[in-house]
Scaffold this active site. Sequence first.
Site, PDB file in Angstrom:
ATOM      1  N   CYS A 118      -2.665   7.336   5.633  1.00  0.00           N
ATOM      2  CA  CYS A 118      -2.621   7.069   4.194  1.00  0.00           C
ATOM      3  C   CYS A 118      -3.868   7.576   3.497  1.00  0.00           C
ATOM      4  CB  CYS A 118      -2.432   5.582   3.941  1.00  0.00           C
ATOM      5  SG  CYS A 118      -3.547   4.544   4.899  1.00  0.00           S
ATOM      6  N   GLU A 175       0.876  -1.173   0.000  1.00  0.00           N
ATOM      7  CA  GLU A 175       0.000   0.000   0.000  1.00  0.00           C
ATOM      8  C   GLU A 175       0.911   1.220   0.000  1.00  0.00           C
ATOM      9  OE1 GLU A 175      -1.954   2.802   3.015  1.00  0.00           O
ATOM     10  OE2 GLU A 175      -2.474   0.735   3.529  1.00  0.00           O
TER      11      GLU A 175
END
Length: 522
Positions: free
Chosen positions: A302, A265
Amino acid sequence: MNLHGKNFIGFNLSNKGAQTYRAENPRNGDLLAGEFSVATENEIQLCCELAEQAFLNYKLISGRDKAKFLRAIAENIVALGSNLIERCIAETGLPEARIIGERGRTCGQLNLFADLLEKGSWVNARIDLAQPARTPLPKSDIRSMERAIGPVAVFGASNFPLAFSTAGGDTVSALAAGCPVVYKAHPGHPGVTELVTEAILQAIKKCGLPEGVFSMIHSPTAEGGQMLIQNPLIKAVGFTGSLNAGRAIYNAAASRLEPIPVYAEMGSSNPVLILPMALQNQCESIAAGLTTSVCLGAGQFCTNPGMTIVIEDETTDKFIATLSQQLQNSPAGTVVHKSIKQSYERSLHAKLNAHGVELLGQSDSINDYEATSVQPTLFKANANAVIANPNLQAEVFGPCTFLVTCRDQNQVRELIQHLDGQLTASIFGETSDFENFKHEIQLLENKVGRLIINQFPTGVEVCAAMFHGGPYPAATDSRATSVGTLAIHRFTRPVCYQNFPQNLLPDELKDSNPLNIEQMRN
Protein backbone atom coordinates in the site's frame (compact mmCIF):
# COMPACT_ATOMS: atom_id res chain seq x y z
CA MET A 1 -2.00 -31.18 5.49
CA ASN A 2 -5.76 -31.73 5.91
CA LEU A 3 -7.97 -28.67 5.55
CA HIS A 4 -11.58 -28.66 6.75
CA GLY A 5 -12.75 -26.14 4.16
CA LYS A 6 -15.54 -25.02 6.48
CA ASN A 7 -16.65 -21.90 8.29
CA PHE A 8 -15.66 -21.59 11.95
CA ILE A 9 -18.63 -20.50 14.07
CA GLY A 10 -16.75 -20.17 17.31
CA PHE A 11 -15.44 -23.67 18.05
CA ASN A 12 -17.86 -25.36 15.62
CA LEU A 13 -17.26 -26.20 11.97
CA SER A 14 -20.11 -25.50 9.55
CA ASN A 15 -20.73 -26.01 5.83
CA LYS A 16 -24.46 -25.50 5.38
CA GLY A 17 -24.15 -23.75 2.03
CA ALA A 18 -24.16 -25.45 -1.36
CA GLN A 19 -21.43 -23.27 -2.88
CA THR A 20 -17.70 -23.96 -2.58
CA TYR A 21 -14.52 -22.49 -4.03
CA ARG A 22 -10.83 -23.39 -4.28
CA ALA A 23 -7.58 -21.47 -4.05
CA GLU A 24 -5.29 -21.12 -7.06
CA ASN A 25 -1.51 -21.03 -7.23
CA PRO A 26 -0.72 -17.62 -8.79
CA ARG A 27 2.57 -18.84 -10.26
CA ASN A 28 1.04 -21.53 -12.48
CA GLY A 29 -2.75 -21.42 -12.16
CA ASP A 30 -2.99 -24.85 -10.51
CA LEU A 31 -5.96 -25.41 -8.22
CA LEU A 32 -4.80 -26.19 -4.68
CA ALA A 33 -6.08 -28.85 -2.32
CA GLY A 34 -9.16 -28.02 -0.29
CA GLU A 35 -12.71 -26.97 -1.14
CA PHE A 36 -14.00 -24.11 0.97
CA SER A 37 -17.66 -23.73 1.87
CA VAL A 38 -19.27 -20.33 1.20
CA ALA A 39 -21.06 -19.08 4.31
CA THR A 40 -24.84 -18.77 4.33
CA GLU A 41 -26.75 -15.85 5.82
CA ASN A 42 -27.72 -18.06 8.76
CA GLU A 43 -24.09 -19.03 9.43
CA ILE A 44 -23.06 -15.36 9.41
CA GLN A 45 -25.90 -14.56 11.81
CA LEU A 46 -24.76 -17.32 14.19
CA CYS A 47 -21.21 -15.93 14.17
CA CYS A 48 -22.48 -12.47 15.09
CA GLU A 49 -24.74 -13.80 17.85
CA LEU A 50 -21.90 -15.81 19.34
CA ALA A 51 -19.62 -12.74 19.18
CA GLU A 52 -22.21 -10.64 20.99
CA GLN A 53 -22.57 -13.25 23.74
CA ALA A 54 -18.79 -13.49 24.12
CA PHE A 55 -18.44 -9.71 24.27
CA LEU A 56 -20.36 -9.46 27.54
CA ASN A 57 -17.60 -11.43 29.28
CA TYR A 58 -14.54 -10.81 27.12
CA LYS A 59 -14.68 -7.01 27.51
CA LEU A 60 -14.29 -7.46 31.29
CA ILE A 61 -11.23 -9.70 31.12
CA SER A 62 -8.11 -8.05 32.52
CA GLY A 63 -5.42 -6.63 30.29
CA ARG A 64 -2.94 -9.15 31.63
CA ASP A 65 -5.19 -12.07 30.69
CA LYS A 66 -5.80 -10.67 27.22
CA ALA A 67 -2.04 -10.25 26.88
CA LYS A 68 -1.54 -13.95 27.65
CA PHE A 69 -4.11 -14.73 24.96
CA LEU A 70 -2.29 -12.66 22.32
CA ARG A 71 1.04 -14.23 23.20
CA ALA A 72 -0.54 -17.68 22.94
CA ILE A 73 -1.76 -16.87 19.41
CA ALA A 74 1.78 -15.86 18.41
CA GLU A 75 3.20 -19.09 19.86
CA ASN A 76 0.60 -21.17 18.02
CA ILE A 77 1.32 -19.43 14.71
CA VAL A 78 5.03 -20.21 15.03
CA ALA A 79 4.15 -23.80 15.96
CA LEU A 80 2.38 -24.23 12.59
CA GLY A 81 5.90 -24.37 11.15
CA SER A 82 6.42 -25.38 7.53
CA ASN A 83 2.72 -26.18 6.97
CA LEU A 84 1.88 -22.48 7.20
CA ILE A 85 4.89 -21.33 5.17
CA GLU A 86 4.35 -23.83 2.36
CA ARG A 87 0.62 -23.17 2.05
CA CYS A 88 1.23 -19.42 2.10
CA ILE A 89 3.76 -19.68 -0.72
CA ALA A 90 1.39 -21.86 -2.75
CA GLU A 91 -1.59 -19.53 -2.32
CA THR A 92 0.20 -16.21 -2.85
CA GLY A 93 3.27 -16.89 -4.99
CA LEU A 94 5.29 -14.82 -2.51
CA PRO A 95 8.86 -16.00 -1.81
CA GLU A 96 9.71 -17.96 1.33
CA ALA A 97 11.82 -15.17 2.85
CA ARG A 98 8.92 -12.72 2.51
CA ILE A 99 6.48 -15.14 4.18
CA ILE A 100 8.87 -15.89 7.05
CA GLY A 101 9.41 -12.16 7.53
CA GLU A 102 5.68 -11.51 7.50
CA ARG A 103 5.10 -14.26 10.04
CA GLY A 104 7.69 -12.58 12.29
CA ARG A 105 5.98 -9.24 11.85
CA THR A 106 2.59 -10.75 12.69
CA CYS A 107 3.86 -12.40 15.86
CA GLY A 108 5.80 -9.28 16.80
CA GLN A 109 2.61 -7.27 16.43
CA LEU A 110 0.73 -9.66 18.72
CA ASN A 111 3.45 -9.37 21.35
CA LEU A 112 3.59 -5.58 21.00
CA PHE A 113 -0.11 -5.31 21.84
CA ALA A 114 0.39 -7.78 24.69
CA ASP A 115 3.03 -5.41 26.12
CA LEU A 116 0.56 -2.53 25.79
CA LEU A 117 -2.15 -4.45 27.65
CA GLU A 118 0.19 -5.43 30.46
CA LYS A 119 1.15 -1.80 31.05
CA GLY A 120 -2.53 -0.82 31.00
CA SER A 121 -2.15 2.94 30.63
CA TRP A 122 -3.60 2.90 27.09
CA VAL A 123 -7.11 3.08 28.63
CA ASN A 124 -6.55 6.81 29.25
CA ALA A 125 -7.86 6.73 32.82
CA ARG A 126 -9.01 10.22 33.93
CA ILE A 127 -10.13 11.06 37.45
CA ASP A 128 -11.66 14.33 38.62
CA LEU A 129 -12.33 14.05 42.34
CA ALA A 130 -15.48 15.41 43.94
CA GLN A 131 -15.52 18.87 45.53
CA PRO A 132 -18.66 18.82 47.68
CA ALA A 133 -17.81 22.17 49.28
CA ARG A 134 -17.33 23.99 45.98
CA THR A 135 -19.51 27.09 45.54
CA PRO A 136 -21.83 28.09 44.09
CA LEU A 137 -22.38 24.42 43.09
CA PRO A 138 -20.69 21.27 44.41
CA LYS A 139 -18.72 19.13 41.98
CA SER A 140 -19.42 15.40 41.57
CA ASP A 141 -16.76 12.70 41.33
CA ILE A 142 -16.25 12.11 37.57
CA ARG A 143 -14.03 9.47 35.96
CA SER A 144 -13.62 8.12 32.44
CA MET A 145 -11.70 5.54 30.43
CA GLU A 146 -11.71 3.72 27.07
CA ARG A 147 -14.03 0.74 26.77
CA ALA A 148 -14.43 -1.87 24.00
CA ILE A 149 -16.99 -0.95 21.36
CA GLY A 150 -18.42 -4.43 20.60
CA PRO A 151 -18.06 -7.20 17.97
CA VAL A 152 -15.88 -6.16 15.02
CA ALA A 153 -15.97 -7.39 11.41
CA VAL A 154 -12.51 -7.72 9.87
CA PHE A 155 -11.86 -8.25 6.15
CA GLY A 156 -8.67 -10.05 5.10
CA ALA A 157 -6.26 -8.27 2.75
CA SER A 158 -5.05 -9.89 -0.48
CA ASN A 159 -1.47 -8.60 -0.43
CA PHE A 160 -0.55 -9.53 3.17
CA PRO A 161 -1.77 -13.07 3.92
CA LEU A 162 -0.51 -12.87 7.52
CA ALA A 163 0.24 -9.32 8.70
CA PHE A 164 -3.03 -7.74 7.44
CA SER A 165 -5.20 -10.81 7.56
CA THR A 166 -6.47 -13.43 10.02
CA ALA A 167 -4.32 -12.50 13.04
CA GLY A 168 -3.12 -9.24 11.51
CA GLY A 169 -3.31 -5.62 12.62
CA ASP A 170 -7.09 -5.16 12.55
CA THR A 171 -7.76 -8.43 14.37
CA VAL A 172 -5.11 -7.99 17.07
CA SER A 173 -6.08 -4.38 17.81
CA ALA A 174 -9.77 -5.36 18.12
CA LEU A 175 -8.98 -8.34 20.36
CA ALA A 176 -6.66 -6.18 22.47
CA ALA A 177 -9.43 -3.62 22.91
CA GLY A 178 -11.77 -6.33 24.20
CA CYS A 179 -13.80 -6.81 21.02
CA PRO A 180 -14.65 -10.25 19.57
CA VAL A 181 -13.90 -10.58 15.85
CA VAL A 182 -15.91 -12.08 13.00
CA TYR A 183 -13.33 -12.48 10.26
CA LYS A 184 -14.09 -12.71 6.54
CA ALA A 185 -11.38 -14.74 4.81
CA HIS A 186 -9.82 -13.36 1.65
CA PRO A 187 -10.58 -15.82 -1.18
CA GLY A 188 -6.98 -15.65 -2.37
CA HIS A 189 -5.58 -17.50 0.65
CA PRO A 190 -8.34 -19.51 2.38
CA GLY A 191 -6.02 -22.34 3.44
CA VAL A 192 -3.68 -19.97 5.26
CA THR A 193 -6.74 -18.38 6.87
CA GLU A 194 -7.94 -21.75 8.17
CA LEU A 195 -4.53 -22.61 9.65
CA VAL A 196 -4.25 -19.28 11.49
CA THR A 197 -7.88 -19.48 12.60
CA GLU A 198 -7.15 -22.79 14.31
CA ALA A 199 -4.13 -21.19 16.01
CA ILE A 200 -6.39 -18.45 17.39
CA LEU A 201 -9.10 -20.88 18.53
CA GLN A 202 -6.53 -23.06 20.30
CA ALA A 203 -5.35 -19.97 22.17
CA ILE A 204 -8.93 -19.10 23.15
CA LYS A 205 -9.43 -22.60 24.61
CA LYS A 206 -6.04 -22.62 26.35
CA CYS A 207 -6.74 -19.28 28.01
CA GLY A 208 -10.28 -20.22 29.04
CA LEU A 209 -11.90 -17.41 27.06
CA PRO A 210 -15.54 -17.51 25.93
CA GLU A 211 -16.47 -19.18 22.65
CA GLY A 212 -17.24 -16.55 20.02
CA VAL A 213 -14.23 -14.33 20.71
CA PHE A 214 -13.21 -15.29 17.15
CA SER A 215 -15.15 -16.74 14.22
CA MET A 216 -14.26 -17.02 10.53
CA ILE A 217 -16.41 -17.16 7.41
CA HIS A 218 -15.68 -17.81 3.73
CA SER A 219 -17.35 -15.62 1.10
CA PRO A 220 -15.46 -15.01 -2.17
CA THR A 221 -18.04 -12.46 -3.40
CA ALA A 222 -19.20 -9.17 -1.93
CA GLU A 223 -22.53 -10.65 -0.82
CA GLY A 224 -21.25 -12.27 2.39
CA GLY A 225 -19.32 -9.16 3.33
CA GLN A 226 -22.42 -7.02 2.89
CA MET A 227 -24.45 -9.37 5.13
CA LEU A 228 -21.75 -9.14 7.78
CA ILE A 229 -21.62 -5.34 7.68
CA GLN A 230 -25.39 -5.02 7.80
CA ASN A 231 -25.73 -7.29 10.83
CA PRO A 232 -26.90 -5.08 13.72
CA LEU A 233 -24.66 -6.91 16.22
CA ILE A 234 -21.49 -5.73 14.44
CA LYS A 235 -20.26 -2.42 15.87
CA ALA A 236 -17.21 -1.57 13.70
CA VAL A 237 -15.35 -2.73 10.58
CA GLY A 238 -11.65 -3.06 9.77
CA PHE A 239 -10.62 -3.26 6.09
CA THR A 240 -7.50 -3.01 3.93
CA GLY A 241 -7.92 -2.98 0.16
CA SER A 242 -9.00 -0.98 -2.86
CA LEU A 243 -10.81 2.36 -2.85
CA ASN A 244 -13.86 0.92 -4.61
CA ALA A 245 -14.27 -1.96 -2.14
CA GLY A 246 -13.54 0.23 0.87
CA ARG A 247 -16.04 2.84 -0.23
CA ALA A 248 -18.71 0.17 -0.79
CA ILE A 249 -18.14 -1.13 2.76
CA TYR A 250 -18.24 2.40 4.16
CA ASN A 251 -21.49 3.19 2.34
CA ALA A 252 -23.10 -0.05 3.54
CA ALA A 253 -22.13 0.68 7.14
CA ALA A 254 -23.42 4.26 6.90
CA SER A 255 -26.77 3.10 5.48
CA ARG A 256 -27.57 0.91 8.49
CA LEU A 257 -30.33 1.89 10.90
CA GLU A 258 -27.46 2.25 13.38
CA PRO A 259 -24.46 3.51 11.36
CA ILE A 260 -21.11 2.12 12.50
CA PRO A 261 -17.50 3.25 11.98
CA VAL A 262 -15.48 1.74 9.13
CA TYR A 263 -11.71 1.92 9.42
CA ALA A 264 -10.65 1.30 5.83
CA GLU A 265 -7.18 1.75 4.46
CA MET A 266 -7.60 2.27 0.72
CA GLY A 267 -5.89 3.99 -2.22
CA SER A 268 -2.66 5.97 -2.00
CA SER A 269 -0.07 7.05 -4.57
CA ASN A 270 2.51 7.93 -1.89
CA PRO A 271 4.18 10.83 -3.72
CA VAL A 272 7.97 11.12 -3.70
CA LEU A 273 9.15 14.73 -4.01
CA ILE A 274 12.75 15.00 -5.21
CA LEU A 275 14.17 18.46 -4.53
CA PRO A 276 16.70 20.15 -6.87
CA MET A 277 20.03 19.66 -5.06
CA ALA A 278 19.21 16.05 -4.25
CA LEU A 279 18.29 15.42 -7.89
CA GLN A 280 21.53 17.04 -9.03
CA ASN A 281 23.86 15.26 -6.59
CA GLN A 282 22.10 11.91 -6.09
CA CYS A 283 20.44 11.35 -9.45
CA GLU A 284 21.54 7.76 -10.04
CA SER A 285 21.21 6.51 -6.46
CA ILE A 286 17.70 7.96 -6.11
CA ALA A 287 16.66 6.41 -9.43
CA ALA A 288 18.01 3.02 -8.30
CA GLY A 289 16.28 3.25 -4.91
CA LEU A 290 13.04 4.38 -6.49
CA THR A 291 13.10 1.46 -8.94
CA THR A 292 13.59 -1.00 -6.09
CA SER A 293 10.76 0.56 -4.08
CA VAL A 294 8.36 0.63 -7.05
CA CYS A 295 9.00 -3.03 -7.90
CA LEU A 296 9.14 -4.35 -4.34
CA GLY A 297 6.64 -7.17 -3.88
CA ALA A 298 5.44 -6.67 -7.48
CA GLY A 299 4.12 -3.29 -6.36
CA GLN A 300 1.66 -4.94 -3.97
CA PHE A 301 2.41 -2.76 -0.98
CA CYS A 302 0.00 0.00 0.00
CA THR A 303 3.06 2.26 0.27
CA ASN A 304 4.70 1.67 -3.11
CA PRO A 305 5.68 5.09 -4.56
CA GLY A 306 3.12 5.58 -7.32
CA MET A 307 3.90 9.27 -7.98
CA THR A 308 7.30 10.94 -8.37
CA ILE A 309 7.53 14.75 -8.47
CA VAL A 310 10.53 16.64 -9.88
CA ILE A 311 11.28 20.22 -10.93
CA GLU A 312 12.46 20.59 -14.52
CA ASP A 313 16.14 21.55 -14.70
CA GLU A 314 19.35 20.39 -16.38
CA THR A 315 19.38 17.14 -14.38
CA THR A 316 15.77 16.11 -15.00
CA ASP A 317 16.33 14.50 -18.40
CA LYS A 318 19.19 12.40 -17.04
CA PHE A 319 17.07 11.25 -14.09
CA ILE A 320 14.13 10.36 -16.34
CA ALA A 321 16.35 8.42 -18.74
CA THR A 322 18.02 6.55 -15.86
CA LEU A 323 14.73 5.69 -14.14
CA SER A 324 13.10 4.64 -17.40
CA GLN A 325 15.96 2.33 -18.30
CA GLN A 326 16.06 0.74 -14.86
CA LEU A 327 12.32 0.05 -14.86
CA GLN A 328 12.48 -1.38 -18.38
CA ASN A 329 15.27 -3.72 -17.25
CA SER A 330 13.35 -4.87 -14.17
CA PRO A 331 11.85 -8.37 -14.18
CA ALA A 332 8.11 -8.94 -14.24
CA GLY A 333 6.44 -9.49 -10.91
CA THR A 334 3.87 -12.08 -9.89
CA VAL A 335 0.77 -10.75 -8.14
CA VAL A 336 -1.10 -12.84 -5.60
CA HIS A 337 -4.35 -13.05 -7.55
CA LYS A 338 -5.53 -12.72 -11.16
CA SER A 339 -7.93 -9.94 -10.18
CA ILE A 340 -4.97 -7.75 -9.17
CA LYS A 341 -3.40 -8.22 -12.62
CA GLN A 342 -6.71 -7.27 -14.25
CA SER A 343 -7.04 -4.18 -12.08
CA TYR A 344 -3.43 -3.21 -12.83
CA GLU A 345 -4.01 -3.39 -16.58
CA ARG A 346 -7.20 -1.33 -16.33
CA SER A 347 -5.32 1.34 -14.37
CA LEU A 348 -2.46 1.39 -16.91
CA HIS A 349 -4.97 1.70 -19.76
CA ALA A 350 -6.71 4.62 -18.03
CA LYS A 351 -3.40 6.43 -17.53
CA LEU A 352 -2.23 5.80 -21.09
CA ASN A 353 -5.45 7.17 -22.59
CA ALA A 354 -5.56 10.31 -20.45
CA HIS A 355 -4.72 13.67 -21.99
CA GLY A 356 -1.12 14.76 -21.52
CA VAL A 357 0.21 11.40 -20.33
CA GLU A 358 3.21 9.74 -21.98
CA LEU A 359 4.42 6.16 -21.56
CA LEU A 360 8.18 6.45 -20.93
CA GLY A 361 9.05 2.82 -20.41
CA GLN A 362 7.75 -0.63 -19.60
CA SER A 363 9.54 -3.88 -18.93
CA ASP A 364 9.07 -6.51 -21.66
CA SER A 365 9.66 -9.32 -19.15
CA ILE A 366 6.77 -11.79 -18.76
CA ASN A 367 6.50 -14.68 -16.33
CA ASP A 368 5.54 -18.20 -17.35
CA TYR A 369 2.00 -17.76 -16.04
CA GLU A 370 0.88 -14.59 -17.79
CA ALA A 371 -2.43 -14.30 -15.88
CA THR A 372 -0.58 -12.97 -12.81
CA SER A 373 2.47 -11.41 -14.50
CA VAL A 374 2.83 -7.62 -14.19
CA GLN A 375 5.39 -5.41 -15.93
CA PRO A 376 7.12 -2.46 -14.24
CA THR A 377 5.93 0.73 -15.94
CA LEU A 378 6.78 4.45 -16.01
CA PHE A 379 4.39 7.20 -17.10
CA LYS A 380 5.00 10.94 -17.32
CA ALA A 381 2.92 14.12 -17.38
CA ASN A 382 3.42 17.72 -16.37
CA ALA A 383 1.80 19.23 -13.30
CA ASN A 384 -0.76 21.13 -15.38
CA ALA A 385 -2.25 17.85 -16.65
CA VAL A 386 -2.48 16.38 -13.13
CA ILE A 387 -4.05 19.53 -11.70
CA ALA A 388 -6.58 19.61 -14.54
CA ASN A 389 -7.45 15.90 -14.21
CA PRO A 390 -7.62 14.66 -10.59
CA ASN A 391 -8.20 11.09 -11.84
CA LEU A 392 -4.53 10.94 -12.80
CA GLN A 393 -3.71 10.77 -9.09
CA ALA A 394 -5.53 7.45 -8.70
CA GLU A 395 -3.47 4.61 -7.25
CA VAL A 396 -2.09 2.05 -9.68
CA PHE A 397 -1.74 -1.08 -7.56
CA GLY A 398 1.33 -2.69 -9.03
CA PRO A 399 4.93 -1.87 -10.08
CA CYS A 400 4.27 1.53 -11.63
CA THR A 401 5.20 5.11 -10.88
CA PHE A 402 3.83 8.27 -12.46
CA LEU A 403 6.45 10.97 -13.00
CA VAL A 404 5.08 14.51 -12.66
CA THR A 405 7.26 17.41 -13.78
CA CYS A 406 6.86 20.93 -12.39
CA ARG A 407 8.28 24.05 -14.02
CA ASP A 408 9.30 25.70 -10.72
CA GLN A 409 8.80 25.80 -6.97
CA ASN A 410 5.51 27.68 -7.27
CA GLN A 411 4.06 24.88 -9.36
CA VAL A 412 5.23 22.29 -6.84
CA ARG A 413 3.26 24.22 -4.23
CA GLU A 414 0.20 24.33 -6.49
CA LEU A 415 0.42 20.60 -7.21
CA ILE A 416 0.66 19.74 -3.50
CA GLN A 417 -2.45 21.80 -2.82
CA HIS A 418 -4.33 19.70 -5.41
CA LEU A 419 -3.16 16.32 -4.10
CA ASP A 420 -5.65 13.85 -2.67
CA GLY A 421 -5.10 12.40 0.79
CA GLN A 422 -2.17 9.96 0.99
CA LEU A 423 -0.74 7.41 3.39
CA THR A 424 2.78 8.79 2.93
CA ALA A 425 4.88 11.43 1.24
CA SER A 426 8.66 11.17 0.88
CA ILE A 427 10.94 14.17 0.41
CA PHE A 428 14.46 13.72 -0.93
CA GLY A 429 16.67 16.72 -0.39
CA GLU A 430 19.85 18.21 0.97
CA THR A 431 20.24 20.85 3.68
CA SER A 432 19.71 23.79 1.35
CA ASP A 433 16.67 22.08 -0.23
CA PHE A 434 14.95 21.69 3.12
CA GLU A 435 15.59 25.34 3.96
CA ASN A 436 14.20 26.52 0.62
CA PHE A 437 11.16 24.19 0.60
CA LYS A 438 9.97 24.54 4.20
CA HIS A 439 6.56 25.78 3.13
CA GLU A 440 6.01 22.91 0.69
CA ILE A 441 6.86 20.37 3.39
CA GLN A 442 4.34 22.04 5.70
CA LEU A 443 1.71 21.81 2.97
CA LEU A 444 2.42 18.09 2.49
CA GLU A 445 1.72 17.52 6.17
CA ASN A 446 -1.93 18.42 5.51
CA LYS A 447 -2.19 15.69 2.87
CA VAL A 448 -0.59 12.64 4.48
CA GLY A 449 -0.43 10.39 7.52
CA ARG A 450 3.36 9.92 7.43
CA LEU A 451 6.10 12.28 6.20
CA ILE A 452 9.47 10.71 5.32
CA ILE A 453 12.82 12.39 4.71
CA ASN A 454 15.40 10.77 2.37
CA GLN A 455 13.83 7.31 2.56
CA PHE A 456 11.31 5.51 0.37
CA PRO A 457 7.87 4.72 1.82
CA THR A 458 7.89 0.93 1.44
CA GLY A 459 8.43 -0.68 4.81
CA VAL A 460 6.08 0.14 7.69
CA GLU A 461 7.64 -0.31 11.12
CA VAL A 462 5.29 -1.83 13.71
CA CYS A 463 5.81 0.34 16.80
CA ALA A 464 4.03 2.66 19.19
CA ALA A 465 4.78 5.81 17.17
CA MET A 466 3.78 4.48 13.75
CA PHE A 467 0.78 6.06 12.04
CA HIS A 468 -0.51 4.21 8.98
CA GLY A 469 -3.50 6.09 7.67
CA GLY A 470 -4.24 9.47 6.15
CA PRO A 471 -6.89 11.80 4.75
CA TYR A 472 -9.47 10.37 2.32
CA PRO A 473 -9.10 8.46 -0.01
CA ALA A 474 -6.08 6.94 1.76
CA ALA A 475 -8.42 6.04 4.62
CA THR A 476 -12.00 6.62 5.72
CA ASP A 477 -10.88 8.25 8.97
CA SER A 478 -7.76 10.40 8.92
CA ARG A 479 -7.42 10.09 12.72
CA ALA A 480 -7.04 6.29 12.71
CA THR A 481 -4.02 4.08 12.09
CA SER A 482 -4.07 0.41 11.09
CA VAL A 483 -0.47 -0.19 12.25
CA GLY A 484 1.03 0.39 15.70
CA THR A 485 -0.51 0.43 19.14
CA LEU A 486 -2.62 3.53 18.46
CA ALA A 487 -4.76 1.20 16.31
CA ILE A 488 -6.45 -0.08 19.46
CA HIS A 489 -8.43 3.16 19.82
CA ARG A 490 -10.38 2.45 16.63
CA PHE A 491 -12.32 -0.18 18.56
CA THR A 492 -12.94 1.63 21.83
CA ARG A 493 -15.13 4.48 23.05
CA PRO A 494 -14.80 6.65 26.15
CA VAL A 495 -17.22 5.90 29.01
CA CYS A 496 -17.75 8.33 31.88
CA TYR A 497 -18.60 7.22 35.46
CA GLN A 498 -20.16 9.87 37.70
CA ASN A 499 -20.63 9.55 41.47
CA PHE A 500 -19.68 5.84 41.45
CA PRO A 501 -18.74 4.08 44.69
CA GLN A 502 -15.28 2.52 44.62
CA ASN A 503 -16.54 -1.07 44.51
CA LEU A 504 -18.51 -0.45 41.29
CA LEU A 505 -15.65 1.26 39.43
CA PRO A 506 -13.39 -0.59 36.97
CA ASP A 507 -9.99 -1.34 38.51
CA GLU A 508 -8.39 1.18 36.14
CA LEU A 509 -10.34 4.03 37.80
CA LYS A 510 -10.16 3.04 41.48
CA ASP A 511 -8.32 5.27 43.93
CA SER A 512 -6.24 2.30 45.08
CA ASN A 513 -5.06 1.80 41.47
CA PRO A 514 -4.68 -2.00 41.85
CA LEU A 515 -3.31 -2.31 38.30
CA ASN A 516 -0.63 0.30 39.01
CA ILE A 517 -1.29 2.15 35.75
CA GLU A 518 -0.88 5.81 34.93
CA GLN A 519 -3.95 7.82 35.93
CA MET A 520 -4.65 11.45 35.08
CA ARG A 521 -5.95 13.10 38.26
CA ASN A 522 -7.67 16.46 38.56
